[in-house]
Design a protein around this motif. Structure first.
Motif, PDB file in Angstrom:
ATOM      1  N   ASP A   1       0.829  -1.208   0.000  1.00 62.46           N
ATOM      2  CA  ASP A   1       0.000   0.000   0.000  1.00 62.46           C
ATOM      3  C   ASP A   1       0.864   1.259   0.000  1.00 62.46           C
ATOM      4  OD1 ASP A   1      -2.328  -1.477  -0.030  1.00 62.46           O
ATOM      5  OD2 ASP A   1      -2.602  -1.401   2.140  1.00 62.46           O
ATOM      6  N   LYS A   2       1.962   1.219   0.718  1.00 61.48           N
ATOM      7  CA  LYS A   2       2.886   2.361   0.780  1.00 61.48           C
ATOM      8  C   LYS A   2       3.490   2.631  -0.598  1.00 61.48           C
ATOM      9  CE  LYS A   2       5.707   5.256   2.902  1.00 61.48           C
ATOM     10  NZ  LYS A   2       5.306   6.603   3.099  1.00 61.48           N
ATOM     11  N   ILE A   3       3.856   1.587  -1.309  1.00 60.12           N
ATOM     12  CA  ILE A   3       4.429   1.738  -2.659  1.00 60.12           C
ATOM     13  C   ILE A   3       3.394   2.320  -3.613  1.00 60.12           C
ATOM     14  CG2 ILE A   3       5.334   0.463  -4.644  1.00 60.12           C
ATOM     15  CD1 ILE A   3       6.632  -1.466  -2.573  1.00 60.12           C
ATOM     16  N   ILE A   4       2.183   1.823  -3.549  1.00 56.06           N
ATOM     17  CA  ILE A   4       1.105   2.335  -4.407  1.00 56.06           C
ATOM     18  C   ILE A   4       0.833   3.799  -4.090  1.00 56.06           C
ATOM     19  CG2 ILE A   4      -1.372   2.163  -4.895  1.00 56.06           C
ATOM     20  CD1 ILE A   4      -1.038  -0.913  -4.502  1.00 56.06           C
ATOM     21  N   GLN A   5       0.771   4.138  -2.816  1.00 59.49           N
ATOM     22  CA  GLN A   5       0.528   5.526  -2.412  1.00 59.49           C
ATOM     23  C   GLN A   5       1.637   6.443  -2.910  1.00 59.49           C
ATOM     24  OE1 GLN A   5       0.321   6.170   1.824  1.00 59.49           O
ATOM     25  NE2 GLN A   5      -0.071   8.361   1.591  1.00 59.49           N
ATOM     26  N   GLN A   6       2.890   6.005  -2.790  1.00 62.80           N
ATOM     27  CA  GLN A   6       4.022   6.818  -3.244  1.00 62.80           C
ATOM     28  C   GLN A   6       3.967   7.021  -4.751  1.00 62.80           C
ATOM     29  OE1 GLN A   6       6.420   8.422  -1.281  1.00 62.80           O
ATOM     30  NE2 GLN A   6       6.694   9.448  -3.228  1.00 62.80           N
ATOM     31  N   TYR A   7       3.617   5.984  -5.502  1.00 66.35           N
ATOM     32  CA  TYR A   7       3.510   6.105  -6.961  1.00 66.35           C
ATOM     33  C   TYR A   7       2.421   7.105  -7.320  1.00 66.35           C
ATOM     34  CZ  TYR A   7       2.979   5.077 -11.872  1.00 66.35           C
ATOM     35  OH  TYR A   7       2.903   5.201 -13.235  1.00 66.35           O
ATOM     36  N   GLN A   8       1.286   7.033  -6.643  1.00 67.81           N
ATOM     37  CA  GLN A   8       0.188   7.961  -6.922  1.00 67.81           C
ATOM     38  C   GLN A   8       0.588   9.399  -6.608  1.00 67.81           C
ATOM     39  OE1 GLN A   8      -2.817   6.032  -4.540  1.00 67.81           O
ATOM     40  NE2 GLN A   8      -3.697   5.008  -6.331  1.00 67.81           N
TER      41      GLN A   8
ATOM     42  N   ILE B   1       2.491  14.662  -8.961  1.00 67.01           N
ATOM     43  CA  ILE B   1       3.537  15.658  -9.199  1.00 67.01           C
ATOM     44  C   ILE B   1       3.792  15.787 -10.694  1.00 67.01           C
ATOM     45  CG2 ILE B   1       6.000  16.156  -8.897  1.00 67.01           C
ATOM     46  CD1 ILE B   1       5.699  14.889  -6.066  1.00 67.01           C
ATOM     47  N   MET B   2       3.848  14.659 -11.395  1.00 74.53           N
ATOM     48  CA  MET B   2       4.037  14.689 -12.844  1.00 74.53           C
ATOM     49  C   MET B   2       2.915  15.490 -13.517  1.00 74.53           C
ATOM     50  SD  MET B   2       3.407  11.832 -15.764  1.00 74.53           S
ATOM     51  CE  MET B   2       1.850  11.605 -14.989  1.00 74.53           C
ATOM     52  N   ILE B   3       1.687  15.228 -13.115  1.00 72.91           N
ATOM     53  CA  ILE B   3       0.543  15.923 -13.701  1.00 72.91           C
ATOM     54  C   ILE B   3       0.605  17.415 -13.375  1.00 72.91           C
ATOM     55  CG2 ILE B   3      -1.972  16.129 -13.690  1.00 72.91           C
ATOM     56  CD1 ILE B   3      -2.018  13.055 -13.137  1.00 72.91           C
ATOM     57  N   ARG B   4       0.984  17.752 -12.154  1.00 71.64           N
ATOM     58  CA  ARG B   4       1.109  19.169 -11.772  1.00 71.64           C
ATOM     59  C   ARG B   4       2.169  19.885 -12.607  1.00 71.64           C
ATOM     60  NH1 ARG B   4      -1.893  20.583  -7.632  1.00 71.64           N
ATOM     61  NH2 ARG B   4      -2.630  18.980  -6.194  1.00 71.64           N
ATOM     62  N   LEU B   5       3.291  19.236 -12.827  1.00 70.07           N
ATOM     63  CA  LEU B   5       4.344  19.857 -13.644  1.00 70.07           C
ATOM     64  C   LEU B   5       3.872  20.044 -15.080  1.00 70.07           C
ATOM     65  CD1 LEU B   5       7.494  18.014 -12.277  1.00 70.07           C
ATOM     66  CD2 LEU B   5       6.860  20.405 -11.907  1.00 70.07           C
ATOM     67  N   PHE B   6       3.206  19.042 -15.628  1.00 69.74           N
ATOM     68  CA  PHE B   6       2.675  19.135 -16.988  1.00 69.74           C
ATOM     69  C   PHE B   6       1.655  20.270 -17.103  1.00 69.74           C
ATOM     70  CE2 PHE B   6      -0.940  17.815 -19.715  1.00 69.74           C
ATOM     71  CZ  PHE B   6      -0.347  18.056 -20.941  1.00 69.74           C
ATOM     72  N   THR B   7       0.704  20.316 -16.172  1.00 70.55           N
ATOM     73  CA  THR B   7      -0.319  21.370 -16.245  1.00 70.55           C
ATOM     74  C   THR B   7       0.284  22.752 -16.029  1.00 70.55           C
ATOM     75  OG1 THR B   7      -0.925  21.059 -13.919  1.00 70.55           O
ATOM     76  CG2 THR B   7      -2.228  19.881 -15.561  1.00 70.55           C
ATOM     77  N   GLN B   8       1.233  22.864 -15.115  1.00 62.86           N
ATOM     78  CA  GLN B   8       1.883  24.160 -14.880  1.00 62.86           C
ATOM     79  C   GLN B   8       2.601  24.620 -16.136  1.00 62.86           C
ATOM     80  OE1 GLN B   8       1.937  25.955 -11.572  1.00 62.86           O
ATOM     81  NE2 GLN B   8       2.135  27.423 -13.220  1.00 62.86           N
TER      82      GLN B   8
ATOM     83  N   GLN C   1      -8.719   7.513 -24.601  1.00 61.13           N
ATOM     84  CA  GLN C   1      -8.910   7.460 -23.152  1.00 61.13           C
ATOM     85  C   GLN C   1     -10.038   8.398 -22.731  1.00 61.13           C
ATOM     86  OE1 GLN C   1      -5.477   8.094 -20.754  1.00 61.13           O
ATOM     87  NE2 GLN C   1      -4.394   6.302 -21.537  1.00 61.13           N
ATOM     88  N   VAL C   2     -10.687   8.024 -21.651  1.00 63.11           N
ATOM     89  CA  VAL C   2     -11.715   8.899 -21.083  1.00 63.11           C
ATOM     90  C   VAL C   2     -11.025  10.101 -20.451  1.00 63.11           C
ATOM     91  CG1 VAL C   2     -13.345   7.032 -20.678  1.00 63.11           C
ATOM     92  CG2 VAL C   2     -11.720   7.640 -18.888  1.00 63.11           C
ATOM     93  N   GLU C   3     -11.801  11.115 -20.127  1.00 66.37           N
ATOM     94  CA  GLU C   3     -11.225  12.305 -19.507  1.00 66.37           C
ATOM     95  C   GLU C   3     -10.474  11.929 -18.237  1.00 66.37           C
ATOM     96  OE1 GLU C   3     -14.388  15.114 -18.880  1.00 66.37           O
ATOM     97  OE2 GLU C   3     -13.995  16.042 -20.810  1.00 66.37           O
ATOM     98  N   ASN C   4      -9.344  12.560 -18.051  1.00 70.73           N
ATOM     99  CA  ASN C   4      -8.507  12.317 -16.885  1.00 70.73           C
ATOM    100  C   ASN C   4      -8.974  13.246 -15.764  1.00 70.73           C
ATOM    101  OD1 ASN C   4      -6.377  12.463 -14.967  1.00 70.73           O
ATOM    102  ND2 ASN C   4      -4.968  11.649 -16.509  1.00 70.73           N
ATOM    103  N   GLU C   5      -9.682  12.688 -14.801  1.00 70.00           N
ATOM    104  CA  GLU C   5     -10.259  13.496 -13.726  1.00 70.00           C
ATOM    105  C   GLU C   5      -9.199  14.169 -12.867  1.00 70.00           C
ATOM    106  OE1 GLU C   5     -13.355  11.522 -11.554  1.00 70.00           O
ATOM    107  OE2 GLU C   5     -14.206  10.676 -13.370  1.00 70.00           O
ATOM    108  N   ILE C   6      -8.080  13.495 -12.668  1.00 64.38           N
ATOM    109  CA  ILE C   6      -7.005  14.094 -11.874  1.00 64.38           C
ATOM    110  C   ILE C   6      -6.449  15.307 -12.608  1.00 64.38           C
ATOM    111  CG2 ILE C   6      -4.716  13.725 -10.881  1.00 64.38           C
ATOM    112  CD1 ILE C   6      -5.528  10.741 -10.598  1.00 64.38           C
ATOM    113  N   LEU C   7      -6.257  15.187 -13.913  1.00 65.95           N
ATOM    114  CA  LEU C   7      -5.773  16.307 -14.719  1.00 65.95           C
ATOM    115  C   LEU C   7      -6.734  17.483 -14.638  1.00 65.95           C
ATOM    116  CD1 LEU C   7      -3.848  17.593 -16.805  1.00 65.95           C
ATOM    117  CD2 LEU C   7      -5.097  16.350 -18.570  1.00 65.95           C
ATOM    118  N   ILE C   8      -8.005  17.223 -14.753  1.00 66.42           N
ATOM    119  CA  ILE C   8      -9.015  18.286 -14.685  1.00 66.42           C
ATOM    120  C   ILE C   8      -8.976  18.973 -13.322  1.00 66.42           C
ATOM    121  CG2 ILE C   8     -11.500  18.751 -14.673  1.00 66.42           C
ATOM    122  CD1 ILE C   8     -11.708  16.452 -16.790  1.00 66.42           C
ATOM    123  N   ARG C   9      -8.896  18.187 -12.252  1.00 68.59           N
ATOM    124  CA  ARG C   9      -8.852  18.754 -10.894  1.00 68.59           C
ATOM    125  C   ARG C   9      -7.602  19.613 -10.707  1.00 68.59           C
ATOM    126  NH1 ARG C   9      -6.124  17.125  -6.683  1.00 68.59           N
ATOM    127  NH2 ARG C   9      -5.802  15.024  -7.461  1.00 68.59           N
TER     128      ARG C   9
END
Length: 90
Positions: free
Chosen positions: A3-10, A15-22, A42-50
């Motif tokens: 669970d810790k590994i999955i959480q860290q990846y997420q 961070i990757m999405i934030r850098l891309f959007t910025q 792909q369907v809309e990326n909800e994380i990207l939208i947020r």
């Protein structure tokens, strides 16, 4: 531990999405359009939208090389290609 590994990846993925959007916002580009061009089926990326809703222009300066590197690091070669194509004209 798993669970810790999955959480860290997420968290890293966010961070990757934030850098891309910025990067997109700072250059007056539509991140959703670039994403859709890279991944048309792909369907809309909800994380990207947020994250787009939370991002302010020039909050952080992100250079093109950093965006390309982190996108490729996460296996987003198609999106990195779109970014590199747009970056040529900046």
């Amino acid at each position: 531990m798993k669970d810790k590994i999955i959480q860290q990846y997420q968290e890293d993925e966010n961070i990757m999405i934030r850098l891309f959007t910025q990067w997109c916002i700072n250059h007056g580009l539509d991140a959703l359009t670039l994403y859709k061009n890279a991944y048309p089926y792909q369907v809309e990326n909800e994380i990207l939208i947020r994250i787009l809703e939370e991002t302010e222009k020039d909050f952080l300066q992100v250079d093109t090389e950093t965006v390309l590197h982190i996108l490729e690091l996460f296996g987003n070669e198609d999106l990195a290609f779109e970014v590199s194509q747009v970056a040529i004209n900046l």
